[in-house]
Design a protein around this motif. Structure first.
Motif, mmCIF file in Angstrom:
data_model
loop_
_atom_site.group_PDB
_atom_site.id
_atom_site.type_symbol
_atom_site.label_atom_id
_atom_site.label_comp_id
_atom_site.label_asym_id
_atom_site.label_seq_id
_atom_site.Cartn_x
_atom_site.Cartn_y
_atom_site.Cartn_z
ATOM 1 N N GLY A 81 0.829 -1.329 0.275
ATOM 2 C CA GLY A 81 0.463 0.024 -0.020
ATOM 3 C C GLY A 81 0.625 1.085 -0.086
ATOM 4 O O GLY A 81 0.436 2.244 0.002
ATOM 5 N N MET A 82 2.382 0.839 0.176
ATOM 6 C CA MET A 82 2.659 2.127 -0.224
ATOM 7 C C MET A 82 3.064 2.447 -1.206
ATOM 8 O O MET A 82 3.083 2.108 -2.366
ATOM 9 C CB MET A 82 4.517 1.803 0.845
ATOM 10 N N SER A 83 3.067 4.151 -1.330
ATOM 11 C CA SER A 83 3.882 4.752 -2.341
ATOM 12 C C SER A 83 5.224 4.092 -3.283
ATOM 13 O O SER A 83 6.361 3.505 -2.347
ATOM 14 C CB SER A 83 4.187 6.253 -2.709
ATOM 15 N N THR A 84 5.506 3.568 -4.431
ATOM 16 C CA THR A 84 6.542 3.481 -5.206
ATOM 17 C C THR A 84 7.762 4.050 -4.735
ATOM 18 O O THR A 84 8.640 3.469 -4.857
ATOM 19 C CB THR A 84 6.792 3.633 -6.515
ATOM 20 N N GLU A 85 7.913 4.917 -4.111
ATOM 21 C CA GLU A 85 9.437 5.892 -3.939
ATOM 22 C C GLU A 85 9.539 5.276 -2.411
ATOM 23 O O GLU A 85 9.914 5.214 -1.861
ATOM 24 C CB GLU A 85 8.992 7.569 -3.783
ATOM 25 N N ASP A 86 8.745 5.606 -1.522
ATOM 26 C CA ASP A 86 9.032 5.329 -0.360
ATOM 27 C C ASP A 86 9.037 3.090 -0.291
ATOM 28 O O ASP A 86 10.124 3.634 0.125
ATOM 29 C CB ASP A 86 7.197 5.313 0.007
ATOM 30 N N ARG A 87 8.622 3.186 -1.094
ATOM 31 C CA ARG A 87 9.106 1.234 -1.192
ATOM 32 C C ARG A 87 10.501 1.085 -1.183
ATOM 33 O O ARG A 87 11.152 0.650 -0.220
ATOM 34 C CB ARG A 87 7.873 0.377 -1.329
ATOM 35 N N ARG A 88 11.301 1.860 -2.257
ATOM 36 C CA ARG A 88 12.249 1.822 -2.803
ATOM 37 C C ARG A 88 12.655 2.200 -1.769
ATOM 38 O O ARG A 88 13.984 1.720 -1.591
ATOM 39 C CB ARG A 88 12.346 2.637 -3.848
ATOM 40 N N LEU A 89 13.124 3.317 -0.897
ATOM 41 C CA LEU A 89 13.247 4.127 -0.090
ATOM 42 C C LEU A 89 14.329 3.555 1.491
ATOM 43 O O LEU A 89 14.975 2.816 1.195
ATOM 44 C CB LEU A 89 12.514 5.722 0.394
ATOM 45 N N VAL A 90 12.904 2.986 1.671
ATOM 46 C CA VAL A 90 12.403 2.289 2.888
ATOM 47 C C VAL A 90 13.748 0.578 2.365
ATOM 48 O O VAL A 90 14.853 0.055 3.303
ATOM 49 C CB VAL A 90 11.230 1.094 3.178
ATOM 50 N N GLN A 91 13.477 -0.111 0.887
ATOM 51 C CA GLN A 91 13.751 -1.724 0.638
ATOM 52 C C GLN A 91 15.867 -0.970 0.855
ATOM 53 O O GLN A 91 16.790 -1.842 1.233
ATOM 54 C CB GLN A 91 13.818 -1.555 -0.768
ATOM 55 N N SER A 92 15.841 0.196 0.273
ATOM 56 C CA SER A 92 17.239 0.705 -0.389
ATOM 57 C C SER A 92 17.862 0.699 1.822
ATOM 58 O O SER A 92 18.910 0.255 1.761
ATOM 59 C CB SER A 92 17.846 2.101 -1.112
ATOM 60 N N GLN A 93 17.186 1.476 2.595
ATOM 61 C CA GLN A 93 17.835 1.421 3.476
ATOM 62 C C GLN A 93 18.184 0.290 4.003
ATOM 63 O O GLN A 93 19.270 -0.316 4.958
ATOM 64 C CB GLN A 93 17.094 2.489 4.408
ATOM 65 N N PHE A 94 17.442 -0.743 4.206
ATOM 66 C CA PHE A 94 17.594 -2.199 4.821
ATOM 67 C C PHE A 94 18.473 -2.798 3.550
ATOM 68 O O PHE A 94 20.226 -3.986 4.671
ATOM 69 C CB PHE A 94 16.151 -2.615 4.062
ATOM 70 N N LEU A 95 18.672 -2.637 2.478
ATOM 71 C CA LEU A 95 19.335 -3.431 2.038
ATOM 72 C C LEU A 95 21.016 -3.030 2.438
ATOM 73 O O LEU A 95 22.190 -3.294 2.295
ATOM 74 C CB LEU A 95 19.879 -2.930 0.263
ATOM 75 N N ARG A 96 21.234 -0.837 2.737
ATOM 76 C CA ARG A 96 22.585 -0.380 2.568
ATOM 77 C C ARG A 96 23.128 -1.102 4.937
ATOM 78 O O ARG A 96 23.727 -0.592 5.141
ATOM 79 C CB ARG A 96 22.572 0.528 2.484
ATOM 80 N N ASP A 97 21.780 -1.692 4.995
ATOM 81 C CA ASP A 97 22.316 -2.419 6.446
ATOM 82 C C ASP A 97 21.981 -0.949 7.071
ATOM 83 O O ASP A 97 22.759 -0.454 8.342
ATOM 84 C CB ASP A 97 23.763 -2.748 6.722
ATOM 85 N N GLU A 98 21.719 0.278 7.409
ATOM 86 C CA GLU A 98 20.791 1.564 7.553
ATOM 87 C C GLU A 98 20.018 1.502 8.951
ATOM 88 O O GLU A 98 19.718 1.882 9.297
ATOM 89 C CB GLU A 98 20.233 2.284 7.015
ATOM 90 N N VAL A 99 19.231 -0.291 8.705
ATOM 91 C CA VAL A 99 17.892 -0.118 9.612
ATOM 92 C C VAL A 99 18.273 -1.926 9.181
ATOM 93 O O VAL A 99 18.856 -2.754 8.354
ATOM 94 C CB VAL A 99 16.450 0.117 9.036
ATOM 95 N N SER A 100 18.019 -2.727 10.643
ATOM 96 C CA SER A 100 18.547 -3.869 11.307
ATOM 97 C C SER A 100 17.201 -5.027 10.520
ATOM 98 O O SER A 100 17.527 -5.957 10.807
ATOM 99 C CB SER A 100 19.324 -4.160 12.511
ATOM 100 N N VAL A 101 15.890 -4.260 11.247
ATOM 101 C CA VAL A 101 14.933 -5.061 11.171
ATOM 102 C C VAL A 101 14.119 -4.481 10.066
ATOM 103 O O VAL A 101 13.399 -3.024 10.160
ATOM 104 C CB VAL A 101 13.781 -5.172 12.680
ATOM 105 N N MET A 102 13.604 -5.694 9.389
ATOM 106 C CA MET A 102 12.547 -5.182 8.473
ATOM 107 C C MET A 102 11.174 -5.581 8.399
ATOM 108 O O MET A 102 11.371 -7.049 8.693
ATOM 109 C CB MET A 102 12.549 -5.598 6.761
#
Length: 472
Positions: free
Chosen positions: A255-276
């Motif tokens: 339900g999130m916008s494409t931009e928000d999904r991309r940004l959240v995913q990139s933070q997880f991929l770059r280990d900026e956040v540890s839990v998705m």
């Protein structure tokens, strides 16, 4: 020849287990069904033959934009420029430019819906197609009618573009799903390569507890388990709520916008956040090798979905953990979701009555109080054109019965008192195996004494968006 191309184009010295045999069958012109676990290198098995045969366009049908984006990124990083996509993200002008210059490309990625667009189908019928690839082919069986009707048409669409050689790839497929794929794609005497569904590096755990204690146990568990970690839940609302309850967590859902999904995913991929914390919308196309734990806060709907989701962990071959938290009655959420995916009997009867009396399909959403893009209405529209009322009622009843049976199999996994790995392997018609640190039934599964804490550069996603688009 195979190894030389592997080194020259992809930069690898050797193939992973099973890749070479699949590539050989493809190069020999065989239709292929390849069932390979997540992280086994499926994309290379259909990309490398393009460079060896070099006889036209390789068309890849993929279910999710994130999957397409991920694979195209890796192709371009190799220096390959002959790759394009047709998705909902391209403008009409961009799509037409790609269609007008198909001979420029080695790879074309698109969704089933885009393949079904008449002008796209006609254009592809007029170019040399070396191979049609159906990625994540299990979706043919799981989504073929209810969610993505074009999946059920892939065999027909294949014929419309000249019946090219076809390869279907997926990570999990029990016998019934394999037969579904072969029949619906009209694969001709396909070579089948079925690798074990077993992921020995993943330790399997189920914790049964009272429903009111699940949240507190999840909080404790997130502090105990190695990270990065993915927490799956059944609904968007719960994904958001849990993310706010947990430390160092973000949420992700469809339900999130494409931009928000991309940004959240990139933070997880770059280990900026540890839990998705996410719904099933997160996973396919997420190329992250170091996920150490996958937690299911809610019971998945099928064993196949469970195996796909826990397969996000341990892709680097290092020890990983899959934890299912189960409370009595958890299955009711999935039962509710299953019921909500099909039109009610009374709505079906009304729709057929209205059609018999001259009401157009375009008028039905208002009469039925449905959104015209609602998957339930799209399914009903398909049934109206293909089946009589009684046939439609019987079909929906049978499909729901199948879905409940699959949910029952997932419940069996949660409740069994024998080896959980054996249960999963038997489900996929495989022989059982003996291994240490197998599952919680076979013996204690300790978490590492010092969980791998990701030290992140905290950037909350809305702040990041402000930073990106600020002109001050």
């Amino acid at each position: 020849m195979y190894e030389a191309t592997l080194k020259r184009v992809f930069g690898y010295e050797s193939f992973r287990p099973g890749q070479r045999d699949i590539i050989h069958a493809v190069i020999e012109g065989q239709d292929v069904l390849a069932v390979m676990p997540t992280g086994a290198g499926k994309s290379l098995t259909f990309q490398l033959p393009s460079y060896i045969k070099n006889q036209g366009l390789t068309v890849i049908v993929s279910p999710l934009l994130s999957l397409i984006e991920d694979q195209m990124l890796h192709i371009r990083e190799r220096g390959e420029r002959g790759v394009a996509r047709l998705t909902s993200m391209e403008s009409a002008e961009e799509k037409q430019d790609i269609i007008n210059h198909l001979k420029r490309y080695r790879f074309l990625y698109l969704s089933p819906e885009q393949l079904a667009v008449p002008y796209v189908t006609r254009a592809l019928a007029n170019v040399k197609i070396q191979m049609l690839v159906i990625d994540e082919a299990h979706c043919i069986s799981q989504w073929g009618h209810e969610f993505r009707p074009e999946y059920a048409r892939l065999g027909e669409l294949r014929k419309q573009i000249g019946s090219p050689q076809c390869m279907a790839v997926t990570a999990t497929a029990p016998e019934g799903v394999k037969q579904d794929i072969i029949e619906k794609l009209a694969l001709f005497s396909p070579e089948q390569f079925v690798h074990s569904a077993n992921r020995p590096e993943i330790r399997l755990l189920v914790e049964r507890l009272e429903k009111e204690k699940k949240l507190e146990r999840l909080k404790e568990l997130i502090r105990e388990i190695p990270k990065p970690a993915v927490v799956y839940t059944a609904t968007r609302r719960e994904a958001e709520a849990l993310a706010f309850e947990l430390e160092d967590a973000l949420f992700y859902h469809g339900g999130m916008s494409t931009e928000d999904r991309r940004l959240v995913q990139s933070q997880f991929l770059r280990d900026e956040v540890s839990v998705m914390v996410c719904t099933s919308a997160f996973g396919m196309g997420v190329n992250k090798d170091n996920v150490r734990s996958v937690v299911h806060f809610q019971l998945p709907a099928t064993v196949e979905a469970y195996m796909q989701e826990i397969g996000r962990a341990g892709r680097d071959g290092q020890p990983a953990f899959a934890v299912l938290l189960y409370a009595d009655g958890d299955e009711r959420i999935q039962q509710f979701l299953i019921d909500g995916q099909y039109p009610k009997d009374e709505d079906m009867r009304l729709a057929y009555f209205e059609r018999e009396n001259g009401t157009s399909i375009a008028q039905l959403p208002r009469l039925l109080r449905m959104n015209e893009e609602d998957p339930k209405f799209l399914l009903l529209k398909q049934l109206l054109t293909e089946r009589s009322l009684q046939e439609a009622l019987d079909w929906v009843k049978e499909r729901k019965r199948d879905r409940y049976r699959q949910l029952g199999q997932m419940m069996d996994y949660a409740l069994i008192r024998t080896c959980r790995r054996d249960y999963l392997l038997r489900y996929f018609s495989e022989q059982t195996v003996d291994q240490e640190e197998c599952c919680d039934v076979c013996g204690p599964i300790p978490f590492p004494d010092t969980p791998q804490i990701v030290r992140k550069n905290v950037t909350e996603w809305k702040i990041r968006l402000t930073q990106i688009f600020s002109f001050e």
